[in-house]
Design a protein around this motif. Structure first.
Motif, PDB file in Angstrom:
ATOM      1  N   THR A 236       1.808  -3.283  11.628  1.00  0.00           N
ATOM      2  CA  THR A 236       2.396  -4.191  12.614  1.00  0.00           C
ATOM      3  C   THR A 236       3.212  -5.269  11.868  1.00  0.00           C
ATOM      4  O   THR A 236       2.759  -6.381  11.687  1.00  0.00           O
ATOM      5  N   GLY A 237       4.388  -4.871  11.395  1.00  0.00           N
ATOM      6  CA  GLY A 237       5.216  -5.764  10.587  1.00  0.00           C
ATOM      7  C   GLY A 237       4.858  -5.662   9.108  1.00  0.00           C
ATOM      8  O   GLY A 237       3.740  -5.263   8.744  1.00  0.00           O
ATOM      9  N   ALA A 238       5.826  -6.029   8.257  1.00  0.00           N
ATOM     10  CA  ALA A 238       5.565  -6.043   6.810  1.00  0.00           C
ATOM     11  C   ALA A 238       4.537  -7.129   6.478  1.00  0.00           C
ATOM     12  O   ALA A 238       3.790  -7.031   5.507  1.00  0.00           O
ATOM     13  N   LYS A 239       4.490  -8.166   7.309  1.00  0.00           N
ATOM     14  CA  LYS A 239       3.536  -9.257   7.073  1.00  0.00           C
ATOM     15  C   LYS A 239       2.115  -8.687   7.093  1.00  0.00           C
ATOM     16  O   LYS A 239       1.291  -8.999   6.232  1.00  0.00           O
ATOM     17  N   TYR A 240       1.858  -7.831   8.057  1.00  0.00           N
ATOM     18  CA  TYR A 240       0.508  -7.260   8.128  1.00  0.00           C
ATOM     19  C   TYR A 240       0.279  -6.240   7.004  1.00  0.00           C
ATOM     20  O   TYR A 240      -0.840  -6.106   6.504  1.00  0.00           O
ATOM     21  N   ALA A 241       1.357  -5.568   6.577  1.00  0.00           N
ATOM     22  CA  ALA A 241       1.219  -4.654   5.426  1.00  0.00           C
ATOM     23  C   ALA A 241       0.778  -5.449   4.190  1.00  0.00           C
ATOM     24  O   ALA A 241      -0.077  -4.997   3.418  1.00  0.00           O
ATOM     25  N   LEU A 242       1.340  -6.641   4.030  1.00  0.00           N
ATOM     26  CA  LEU A 242       0.964  -7.490   2.890  1.00  0.00           C
ATOM     27  C   LEU A 242      -0.504  -7.901   2.986  1.00  0.00           C
ATOM     28  O   LEU A 242      -1.235  -7.894   1.999  1.00  0.00           O
ATOM     29  N   TYR A 243      -0.893  -8.250   4.174  1.00  0.00           N
ATOM     30  CA  TYR A 243      -2.272  -8.694   4.391  1.00  0.00           C
ATOM     31  C   TYR A 243      -3.255  -7.549   4.089  1.00  0.00           C
ATOM     32  O   TYR A 243      -4.253  -7.730   3.386  1.00  0.00           O
ATOM     33  N   VAL A 244      -2.918  -6.359   4.590  1.00  0.00           N
ATOM     34  CA  VAL A 244      -3.767  -5.180   4.344  1.00  0.00           C
ATOM     35  C   VAL A 244      -3.807  -4.866   2.840  1.00  0.00           C
ATOM     36  O   VAL A 244      -4.861  -4.549   2.286  1.00  0.00           O
ATOM     37  N   ALA A 245      -2.656  -4.986   2.191  1.00  0.00           N
ATOM     38  CA  ALA A 245      -2.587  -4.705   0.747  1.00  0.00           C
ATOM     39  C   ALA A 245      -3.481  -5.677  -0.024  1.00  0.00           C
ATOM     40  O   ALA A 245      -4.282  -5.266  -0.879  1.00  0.00           O
ATOM     41  N   LEU A 246      -3.379  -6.960   0.299  1.00  0.00           N
ATOM     42  CA  LEU A 246      -4.193  -7.963  -0.403  1.00  0.00           C
ATOM     43  C   LEU A 246      -5.679  -7.747  -0.127  1.00  0.00           C
ATOM     44  O   LEU A 246      -6.505  -7.764  -1.050  1.00  0.00           O
ATOM     45  N   LEU A 247      -6.000  -7.511   1.131  1.00  0.00           N
ATOM     46  CA  LEU A 247      -7.409  -7.327   1.503  1.00  0.00           C
ATOM     47  C   LEU A 247      -7.990  -6.090   0.817  1.00  0.00           C
ATOM     48  O   LEU A 247      -9.173  -6.065   0.450  1.00  0.00           O
ATOM     49  N   SER A 248      -7.165  -5.082   0.622  1.00  0.00           N
ATOM     50  CA  SER A 248      -7.649  -3.839   0.009  1.00  0.00           C
ATOM     51  C   SER A 248      -7.920  -3.998  -1.481  1.00  0.00           C
ATOM     52  O   SER A 248      -8.770  -3.303  -2.028  1.00  0.00           O
ATOM     53  N   LEU A 249      -7.181  -4.896  -2.134  1.00  0.00           N
ATOM     54  CA  LEU A 249      -7.290  -4.978  -3.599  1.00  0.00           C
ATOM     55  C   LEU A 249      -8.140  -6.141  -4.098  1.00  0.00           C
ATOM     56  O   LEU A 249      -8.736  -6.067  -5.172  1.00  0.00           O
ATOM     57  N   VAL A 250      -8.171  -7.229  -3.352  1.00  0.00           N
ATOM     58  CA  VAL A 250      -8.690  -8.483  -3.902  1.00  0.00           C
ATOM     59  C   VAL A 250     -10.127  -8.754  -3.461  1.00  0.00           C
ATOM     60  O   VAL A 250     -10.429  -8.758  -2.266  1.00  0.00           O
ATOM     61  N   GLU A 251     -10.999  -8.968  -4.439  1.00  0.00           N
ATOM     62  CA  GLU A 251     -12.371  -9.411  -4.153  1.00  0.00           C
ATOM     63  C   GLU A 251     -12.363 -10.940  -4.110  1.00  0.00           C
ATOM     64  O   GLU A 251     -11.549 -11.564  -4.795  1.00  0.00           O
ATOM     65  N   PRO A 252     -13.291 -11.571  -3.378  1.00  0.00           N
ATOM     66  CA  PRO A 252     -13.364 -13.033  -3.429  1.00  0.00           C
ATOM     67  C   PRO A 252     -13.462 -13.493  -4.887  1.00  0.00           C
ATOM     68  O   PRO A 252     -14.214 -12.915  -5.668  1.00  0.00           O
ATOM     69  N   GLY A 253     -12.640 -14.458  -5.243  1.00  0.00           N
ATOM     70  CA  GLY A 253     -12.654 -14.976  -6.614  1.00  0.00           C
ATOM     71  C   GLY A 253     -11.631 -14.324  -7.526  1.00  0.00           C
ATOM     72  O   GLY A 253     -11.277 -14.881  -8.570  1.00  0.00           O
ATOM     73  N   ASP A 254     -11.097 -13.159  -7.155  1.00  0.00           N
ATOM     74  CA  ASP A 254     -10.036 -12.540  -7.962  1.00  0.00           C
ATOM     75  C   ASP A 254      -8.776 -13.413  -7.899  1.00  0.00           C
ATOM     76  O   ASP A 254      -8.461 -13.987  -6.849  1.00  0.00           O
TER      77      ASP A 254
END
Ligand code: PMP
Ligand code: GLU
Length: 384
Positions: A96-114
């Motif tokens: 749903t937009g590139a903005k959400y693609a970015l959010y999904v990408a970050l959420l998929s890769l980043v652990e809290p504290g990374d």
């Protein structure tokens, strides 16, 4: 009561000022809109017609959460044909937009504290998204003398044991600069050496000027395994309101990331997806758009580059021109505020992009407006 991460978020300055400008124009005020982060051109008729047809045919229900097969296939072949990224449609997620693609990408890769490194100046939403998912935002200092591009030595120093991701965005919002293959290869070496991942936001790839060629990060040797490519339809096809973007990358990440879509948005809008297939099949519209924007870039550049108290950087891509306003003695916030009040010209002060003393002017407006805006900025500067 409210979650602390949510409380700590800033509102989007770009969306806020763009909305204010649009509401002033609706009220009948003669505002020159240099704030807009979206093309002023209408969505082309050949795309609208496909959406209308899809609605009339009843294509109005949930789609597979990762996107309709026809669009995923069209995206995979576009990535191969234009970007030299060899991927399967199963490695593409429609969002749903590139903005959400970015959010999904970050959420998929980043652990809290990374730690997530983002070159500064940066587009307003990166730090907020990183905060929202519990990552540590690490802005990377760049210099005007180096076109605000990543300095490899500065990058190396910034990497710690906790660094996981670098976010790249080129052509860049807000600076309008882009990278050569050589420069990207230098970054790729560091990514490999330190075992990092890259989220490469290439949403302005089609708007690139003076014969430059856009090089996708995932097309560099070895980077397909480490890169999530983000793109969308908002800028290249004037489809900001259709909310359609995509994410492509290694299967082990994409297959996991698709679960986020399952449980959040379900899927992107069905008829937007159907219409986007026609967008990708079209060969000329985006190229013509690029030529029109280059003409406007030239017009704005000619108007501003001879003035004393403002120092624009000639955009290599995007529809933004980044300007140093420190010679005026005003802060960027004061500059933007006074320019709107005195001359009815709106722009984005760059504090929200992480840098003082600059404003972002969008030339996503007609030639007449650009000329009018330049005349008003000239008057404004003469009055300081
Ligand atoms: N990345 C950048 C750098 C942008 O400027 C934008 C514009 N809003 C986006 C991503 C998101 O675009 P959209 O969600 O409209 O596809
Ligand atoms: N990306 C555009 C901008 O920078 C649109 C607004 C937004 O989503 O931030 O102005």
């Amino acid at each position: 009561m409210v979650n602390n991460r949510v409380k700590s978020l800033n509102k989007s300055a770009t969306l806020k000022i763009t909305a204010l400008t649009k509401s002033l124009i609706r009220e009948g005020k003669d505002v020159v809109n240099f704030a807009a982060g979206e093309p002023d051109f209408d969505t082309p008729d050949f795309i609208k017609a496909e959406a209308i047809k899809a609605i009339e045919q009843g294509f109005t229900k949930y789609t597979p959460s990762a996107g309709i097969p026809a669009l995923k296939e069209a995206i995979a072949s576009k990535l191969l044909r234009e970007n030299n990224i060899k991927t399967e449609s199963s490695n593409v997620l429609v969002t749903t937009g590139a903005k959400y693609a970015l959010y999904v990408a970050l959420l998929s890769l980043v652990e809290p504290g990374d730690e997530v490194i983002v070159p500064m100046p940066y587009w307003v939403s990166y730090p907020e998204m990183i905060t929202l998912i519990g990552g540590e935002f690490r802005p990377l200092l760049t210099k005007k003398e180096k076109d605000f591009k990543i300095d490899i030595n500065v990058l190396k120093k910034q990497i710690t044991a906790k660094t996981k991701v670098i976010v790249l965005n080129y052509p860049s919002n807000p600076t309008g600069v882009t990278y050569t293959r050589q420069e990207l290869s230098e970054i790729a070496k560091i990514v490999e050496q330190f075992n990092l991942y890259v989220i490469s936001d290439e949403i302005y790839e089609k708007l690139i000027y003076d014969g430059r060629k856009h090089i996708s990060f995932a097309s560099l040797s070895g980077m397909d395994k480490r890169t999530l490519t983000v793109n969308g339809f908002s800028k290249a096809y004037s489809m900001t309101g259709w909310r359609l973007g995509y994410l492509a990358g290694p299967n082990e990440i994409i297959s996991q990331a698709s679960k986020i879509i399952d449980h959040t948005t379900s899927c992107a809008v069905s008829f937007s997806q159907q219409a986007a297939v026609a967008a990708l099949e079209n060969k000329t519209w985006a190229e013509d758009l690029c030529l029109k924007f280059q003409e406007r870039r030239d017009l704005l550049w000619q108007g501003l580059s001879t003035l004393d108290k403002i120092k624009p950087i000639k955009s290599q891509g995007t529809f933004y021109m980044f300007c140093d306003v420190t010679p005026t003695g005003l802060s960027a916030l004061e500059f933007a505020d006074q320019l709107l009040k005195q001359q009815m010209v709106s722009c984005i002060p760059a504090e929200s992009f992480g840098i003082e003393g600059y404003i972002r002017l969008s030339f996503a407006t007609g030639n007449g407006q650009i000329k009018k805006g330049v005349a008003r900025i000239t008057d404004f500067l003469n009055g300081i």
